[in-house]
Design a protein around this motif. Structure first.
Motif: not given
Length: 239
Positions: A34-53
């Motif tokens: 569950t913790a690993w999936l929660t991290d995924n939502s951040r790494y491939l969510g907010t962090d990915l959007q920051l990288l794309r921008t």
């Protein structure tokens, strides 16, 4: 070691830990996953959007979080493709780590294409469950195009799989989300010797997962399969 490579090592280490916990400390597994999936939502969510921008608009400052989405995907692919020996060499590589990742530079995608079948949720009915299981077996036949089973009459194959289910000589492996990983089918003679053994897998990278599941439920068959060198056509043995 450069930051991106260092994060790849960290994420590969997490995957290895999760794999060990599933086997050795299963009570802890749901919490860590569950913790690993929660991290995924951040790494491939907010962090990915920051990288794309940053890639699209530019940035005057460096954000370490840009490393996370790429490292997460690389770690997932490495866990599926690399041997443990190669992973160990990567952990020891230091400043040479990027050279070991160069194979990904010219690839159109980091993660390999995978055949994904729908999950087989329990409907509560014996007959409907049986139909779903047979359907899953037939879909795996179609996914594993090297096996040659698709060349057979679907009626004959259906009857063969149904008979094996009734005899208890076929095992359908599911992952934690109830998605079919593959199946193993076997035949024994009157002396109990295996005279036919074959398997189908939806994705070759998940063969270890299927073997682990098989080993938990049918250890003798798993041992026989591990010592079998499948042919290109049957992915099994015929004696």
């Amino acid at each position: 070691m450069p930051p991106l490579s260092r994060e790849v090592c960290a994420f590969v280490g997490e995957q290895l830990l999760l794999g060990w916990v599933r086997q050795a400390r299963p009570a802890l597994s749901p919490h860590l996953e569950t913790a690993w999936l929660t991290d995924n939502s951040r790494y491939l969510g907010t962090d990915l959007q920051l990288l794309r921008t940053a890639l699209e608009c530019g940035s005057d400052t460096y954000d370490y979080a840009w490393n996370y989405p790429i490292a997460r995907l690389l770690a997932q692919s490495i866990g599926q493709e690399w041997t443990r020996k190669k992973i160990a060499a990567f952990f020891k590589s230091g400043e040479k780590a990027p050279a070991l990742l160069k194979a990904y530079h010219d690839r159109p995608r980091i993660l390999p294409q995978r055949y994904v079948l729908p999950g087989m949720q329990d409907t509560g009915g014996t007959v409907s469950s049986l139909y779903r299981q047979i359907g899953g077996l037939l879909l795996l036949d179609l996914q594993d195009l090297d096996a040659g089973a698709v060349d057979h009459s679907i009626g004959d194959r259906y009857a063969r799989l149904l008979q094996s289910m009734q005899d208890g000589s076929v095992f359908l492996a599911l992952d934690r989300q109830q998605v079919p990983l593959g199946y193993v089918l076997w035949q024994r003679n009157g002396e109990g010797e295996t005279v036919h053994l074959e398997h189908r897998i939806a994705c070759r990278q998940r063969l270890p997962d299927m073997l682990a599941s098989l080993g938990n439920h049918c250890p003798q068959v798993a041992m026989e399969l591990r010592h079998t060198k499948p042919t290109a056509s049957s992915r099994g043995i015929r004696q």
